[in-house]
Design a protein around this motif. Structure first.
Motif, PDB file in Angstrom:
ATOM      1  N   THR A   1      40.189  29.404 -11.613  1.00  0.00           N
ATOM      2  CA  THR A   1      40.453  28.501 -12.729  1.00  0.00           C
ATOM      3  C   THR A   1      39.257  28.375 -13.668  1.00  0.00           C
ATOM      4  OG1 THR A   1      41.895  27.264 -11.251  1.00  0.00           O
ATOM      5  CG2 THR A   1      41.225  26.176 -13.293  1.00  0.00           C
TER       6      THR A   1
ATOM      7  N   GLU B   1      38.909  31.456 -15.804  1.00  0.00           N
ATOM      8  CA  GLU B   1      39.928  31.542 -16.865  1.00  0.00           C
ATOM      9  C   GLU B   1      39.627  30.574 -18.004  1.00  0.00           C
ATOM     10  OE1 GLU B   1      43.530  30.720 -14.728  1.00  0.00           O
ATOM     11  OE2 GLU B   1      43.265  32.496 -13.462  1.00  0.00           O
TER      12      GLU B   1
ATOM     13  N   THR C   1      33.217  38.105 -19.374  1.00  0.00           N
ATOM     14  CA  THR C   1      34.476  37.805 -18.683  1.00  0.00           C
ATOM     15  C   THR C   1      34.693  38.754 -17.506  1.00  0.00           C
ATOM     16  OG1 THR C   1      35.648  39.249 -20.215  1.00  0.00           O
ATOM     17  CG2 THR C   1      35.592  36.904 -20.762  1.00  0.00           C
TER      18      THR C   1
END
Lengths: 324, 324
Positions: free
Chosen positions: A82, A85, A95
């Motif tokens: 989470t 993201e 990323t």
């Protein structure tokens, strides 16, 4: 029995589990002096998002402490992503790093302790208070060492990127022109590292990456010299002409070493290495001054891994006392 | 039409949603100058685990940007608490703060930008680039202000704790002997705050906590003075003798103000306040120099909230031009 194991991540951690089985040791009561001291590679460490991430130390800690994701070999079991993201939703870079939520907490604790002035060795001990890996886990150094990889850039140019970027983002597919440990020359072994080597009955090199894992540990001034004074038995990370796992071949190529059990043993050299375990497929391996033994080297299950560890211990015991 | 709203968390955010509905505004294209400027309370801000947490700014941002947990009024929808649980497993304190995983990413971005030298106002703007709350969200100040609460300690003694500890850990149940904004005296309004007030057609005070939310904003030197120069209509946070929500009564008690619409209006005072909306239950409210109107004040649903905002706008329009 005191055993020292310089180790990288997945391969090192799995070997250590086999070694614990072979020695019949595991999680110990507080205060007990563990039979195994691990000198963990910290060259892969990286700071991202203000978090201090030590992939190899954590892989060893989680694997031996029962928190590892068994299938992938790194990261936490039952992990979620989470935070990663959400950071991406804010446009935060990079990323490509697999930052799990459970793992994030480990990095927060570490970053907080380090910001408060604790050396990495003290932080690692504090984290291990929770995980009880059953080994004494020492970072190779409390100083900052970062493995960088020089790759091709614009036609004719080159640039250095962090090992993690090369390894994870580019899957080691960009040809590595050079691999360097930034800060290694000025680093000092962490407290306890040299003492552990000097007091060891044997040092075992697991089938970790010989360049960016074991190689990083050896690059810390004083460690190689200490290892040369003691009995060292290595487990080849190469079977046939391929790494047991990971992308060690890409790293070996960068330093001009062939991907073979023979070439890696020669790279470590007889001054360091006393014994060398190779797979049956590599039983022709011969290095002057190194006792070579062949056996099945795939760490396919806990029993097979324990058998490899036992063979390493046996060979070390045979060699012990012979001139190193 | 330019409206300025000093705001706390949940109550302020809900009122703002009603105000957007009343004005027919919402998420705007980039570059548009929003009709509503929010001056967010930052006295509740806290640094935990190296994360910089701004509960009120985030509640406004998430609520207007569609990311809020609607039931509880704070935090993210579909939130998980893995990081929090893991930090607790390491023994990290405190454990009473409700740190969600999604929320953690916001605080990481903020902490990283602030560590890089960006002021909170720039960080808030960057976070709002993602959330598009449809208002210009300004922190009351870029300086560090922290609301502390003085509570009883050992017999006869007292100690000051952070507002969040008093509010969340102790549910405001420890009698507050004093509430102070550490750093408030030396704080400067964030860039744009005074200009927004000076250019506003009206300033509306939502039913936020008059002590620790609106009171914090008013404590930043220059802001109260600017508000006294313009048309200010407040919405009472008290209905009958109870707060609309939250534990404002505990805060009012600490500063010696009765929990009533009348007493809160007197506390703000006629120099600041031009108009005051109270619930039908409080229509007896009278403060010299303040125009009082009564209507149903429960923000029970979006329509009811929009009606309250519309009444505040109407009263401000009536009062506009009259000597403030």
């Amino acid at each position: 029995m005191r055993i020292v194991v310089p180790a990288g991540g997945i391969g090192g951690a799995r070997f250590l589990r086999g070694l614990q089985a072979a020695l019949g040791v595991g999680a110990e009561p507080t205060g007990t002096d563990p039979a195994i001291t691990v000198i963990g590679n910290t060259g892969d460490d990286i700071t991202l998002f203000g978090l201090r991430i030590c992939p190899d130390l954590d892989t060893v800690m989680y694997t031996l402490g029962g928190g590892i994701n068994e299938e992938q070999g790194w990261g936490r079991a039952a992990e979620s992503f989470t935070v990663k993201e959400e950071l991406a939703a804010y446009g935060m870079q990079p990323t490509w790093f697999g930052l799990g939520d459970r793992d994030t907490a480990t990095h927060i604790v570490r970053a907080q302790m380090m910001a408060a002035g604790y050396p990495l060795s003290a932080v690692t001990a504090a984290l291990c208070d929770r995980w009880r890996p059953g080994v004494r886990l020492l970072p190779m150094t409390d100083d900052r060492v970062e493995t960088h990889v020089v790759v091709d850039d614009e036609p004719g140019g080159r640039r250095a990127i962090h090992f993690q970027e090369w390894w994870i983002r580019y899957r080691a597919a960009l040809p590595a022109r050079e691999i360097t440990g930034i800060g290694a020359e000025d680093a000092a072994p962490a407290p306890g590292v040299l003492e552990a080597i000097d007091e060891a009955d044997a040092v075992l090199l697991p089938p970790s990456n010989p360049v960016v894992s074991i190689g990083s540990v050896l690059a810390v001034p004083g460690i190689r010299e200490a290892l040369e004074r003691t009995t060292v038995v290595g487990v080849s990370p190469i079977i046939g002409d391929a790494p047991v796992r990971g992308m060690a071949d890409a790293c070996l190529k960068a330093i001009g070493v062939e991907t073979s059990a023979q070439a890696v043993a020669e790279h470590y050299g007889p001054a360091l290495l006393d014994g060398w375990l190779v797979d049956k497929a590599d039983e022709h391996t011969h290095v002057d001054g190194v006792a070579v033994r062949s056996l099945p080297l795939y760490m396919s299950d806990p029993e097979a891994t324990a058998a490899i560890a036992r063979a390493a211990l046996d060979l070390a015991a045979q060699l012990k006392g012979q001139p190193s």
